[in-house]
Design an enzyme around this catalytic site. Structure first.
Site, PDB file in Angstrom:
ATOM      1  N   CYS A  46      10.064  14.456  40.126  1.00  0.00           N
ATOM      2  CA  CYS A  46      11.484  14.647  40.399  1.00  0.00           C
ATOM      3  C   CYS A  46      12.143  13.269  40.383  1.00  0.00           C
ATOM      4  O   CYS A  46      11.688  12.367  39.691  1.00  0.00           O
ATOM      5  CB  CYS A  46      11.693  15.376  41.719  1.00  0.00           C
ATOM      6  SG  CYS A  46      10.993  14.543  43.159  1.00  0.00           S
ATOM      7  N   MET A  47      13.183  13.075  41.163  1.00  0.00           N
ATOM      8  CA  MET A  47      13.892  11.810  41.147  1.00  0.00           C
ATOM      9  C   MET A  47      13.030  10.649  41.626  1.00  0.00           C
ATOM     10  O   MET A  47      13.103   9.549  41.089  1.00  0.00           O
ATOM     11  CB  MET A  47      15.141  11.909  42.040  1.00  0.00           C
ATOM     12  CG  MET A  47      16.314  12.571  41.357  1.00  0.00           C
ATOM     13  SD  MET A  47      16.941  11.588  39.996  1.00  0.00           S
ATOM     14  CE  MET A  47      17.385  10.083  40.864  1.00  0.00           C
TER      15      MET A  47
END
Length: 511
Positions: A30-31
């Site tokens: 993810c981020m």
């Protein structure tokens, strides 16, 4: 060492510490986190993994998540996947790490307590509702990079328009920034079908109906539909329905006809329900969400900001923050920005302030202070897991005072919403200082940035003051304000001339 070599070295260092290639069942990111599916959790060498300079922390949920930070994780993940592809099919068990035998509570002790809390939280999170929220989050998380990129381009384009610069370029930038948002329903439908066990392209096909201009010729519930009506919520519902129809079809359609009948019925049935039901219902829900957010911040902004900023960290601990992702995306789709994210970002500011106070209140605990020093830069950029799980949450009371900092920061931003100045974010994912390029609102960019920066400052200061003066009891100071770097003989090791009893084992703090 080149950047590619550095990223490959990080991936190569991580792989044996998570049990080798044979222990990995899935890889995603993810981020900020490398998310790994594991066959055998016991093969992971947590202490050695956390000691790697590139690793900011670990989080256990439905996957084993290694926090590497924004940017880094997107570069390390492909290298990690390449190593898996090159490795043998089975992996050797990882060697057990030597016992630490720490003489006094240290950063490692707190990390162990944080792991215990995470494990307990994970067990509590295995409810059908929270598993459903996690699935919803899995639908939207892959969209975050595109939201960020398009959001920054939209902000740059708005700045150029306001300044009157490059008039020949701004229409192209507007198209680049808006293209993804115009078709976001298709991507949501694709990801939803994939997550819920259907054929992704069928989910995307049904969701595409929502943004097709031809729906303007359709009347439903006495109203003419509008392209995009229902947005991401409608796409989510349409794709879930498509998965259900597809699975039902596969139960009774003969295999010889499956390739023809199942896709046709899936798109037809789901499409008709979407056009004559879901688009209207989802549109009403989306409008209600936007209107309620505007009303809440306009009439009770300070109080709402105080509650949202103060409760966000506990929501994260419970996994309930995932329910906000579709709301953020709906607001961005409707208004161009979400007014909730800048308020929720204040929770990270309170966490940073609390960590700085812990650093000053425990001057003798060198191990914990080193952890704080290494995690603070990431904390300023909105990556809070290392500080939460390695510092404040295991200590207990500093986690609560960090929430107080977030509450006051959120109240500050919410107050200005009451006064008529909205502060929003054109994308979800970043927080802290990393949110500045994505800020937008209904007033000038300078005023929007100033209010958000003021909220961060209030969060830092309140989190610091609350933690410094009320975050420690006498017992906590006595237990943790000790020299963790001293030789074992000076703190009661076996055979020392003046042994001292080991500190009592401490249960994970309850928050």
């Amino acid at each position: 060492m080149s950047t590619d070599d550095k990223n490959r070295a990080v991936a190569a260092a991580i792989l044996p510490l998570v049990g080798g290639a044979g222990n990995i069942t899935s890889v995603a990111h993810c981020m900020t986190r490398l998310r790994l599916g594991l066959r055998d959790r016991s093969l992971v060498r947590d202490d050695a993994l956390k000691a790697l300079p590139a690793v900011l922390g670990v989080v256990e949920d439905d996957t084993y998540q290694i926090v590497l930070g924004p940017g880094t994780v997107a570069r390390v993940t492909p290298e990690f996947e390449a190593l898996l592809a090159e490795a043998p099919a089975t992996g050797a068990p990882a060697a057990e790490a030597p016992a630490a035998g720490a003489p006094a509570p240290s950063a490692d002790d707190l990390a162990a307590q944080g792991a215990s809390i995470r494990a307990a939280r994970k067990a509590k999170n295995q409810t059908p509702f929270k598993l459903f929220l996690r699935r919803i989050a899995n639908v939207f998380v892959p969209l975050i990079p595109a939201l960020i990129g398009c959001g920054i381009i939209a902000g740059l384009n708005g700045l150029l328009i306001n300044l009157g610069w490059l008039p020949g370029v701004t229409p192209a930038l507007a198209a680049i920034a808006s293209g993804f948002m115009a078709l976001i329903a298709v991507f949501v439908g694709f990801n939803t079908a994939k997550e819920f066990g259907g054929t992704p392209i069928l989910g995307g096909a049904v969701a595409a109906i929502i943004v097709f201009p031809g729906v303007a010729k359709v009347d439903a519930f006495g109203q003419t539909l509008s392209p995009g009506q229902g947005g991401v919520l409608g796409a989510l519902g349409a794709a879930v329905l498509a998965v259900y129809v597809e699975k039902r079809c596969r139960r009774w359609v003969p295999e010889s006809l499956d390739v023809l009948v199942t896709p046709t019925l899936t798109v037809l049935v789901s499409g008709l329900v979407t056009v004559f039901g879901l688009m209207f219902v989802a549109g009403e829900v989306a409008n209600a969400i936007g209107e309620f957010a505007d009303w809440l911040l306009a009439h009770a902004g300070a109080g709402a900001g105080f509650l949202l900023g103060g409760l966000f960290l506990p929501l994260v601990m419970l996994g309930l923050h995932q329910a906000l992702i579709p709301i953020h995306t709906t607001l961005i789709e409707q208004q161009g920005y979400t007014v909730l994210l800048p308020i929720l970002a204040m929770a990270g500011a309170g966490q940073v302030g609390a960590a700085m106070a812990v650093y000053l209140r425990l001057p003798r605990n060198g191990s914990l202070r080193r952890t704080i020093k290494s995690a603070l830069p990431a904390g300023f950029l909105g990556v809070g897991e290392p500080l939460i799980y390695g510092v404040s949450l295991p200590l207990g009371r500093p986690f609560v005072t960090a929430c107080v900092g977030g509450a006051f920061g959120g109240g500050f931003v919410g107050l200005f919403s009451m006064l008529g100045t909205k502060v929003g974010s054109t994308a979800i994912g970043p927080s802290g200082w990393a949110l500045f390029p994505l800020l937008d609102g209904d007033k000038g960019l300078g005023e929007t940035i100033a209010i958000y920066a003021g909220g961060l400052l209030v969060g830092y200061l309140t989190g610091f003051v609350a933690t410094y003066f009320w975050g420690f009891g006498d017992r906590l100071l006595e237990e943790f304000d000790v020299d963790t770097d001293a030789p074992a003989e000076t703190v009661g090791a076996t055979g020392s001339p003046d042994p001292k009893p080991d500190p009592p084992a401490r249960e994970p703090a309850k928050v």
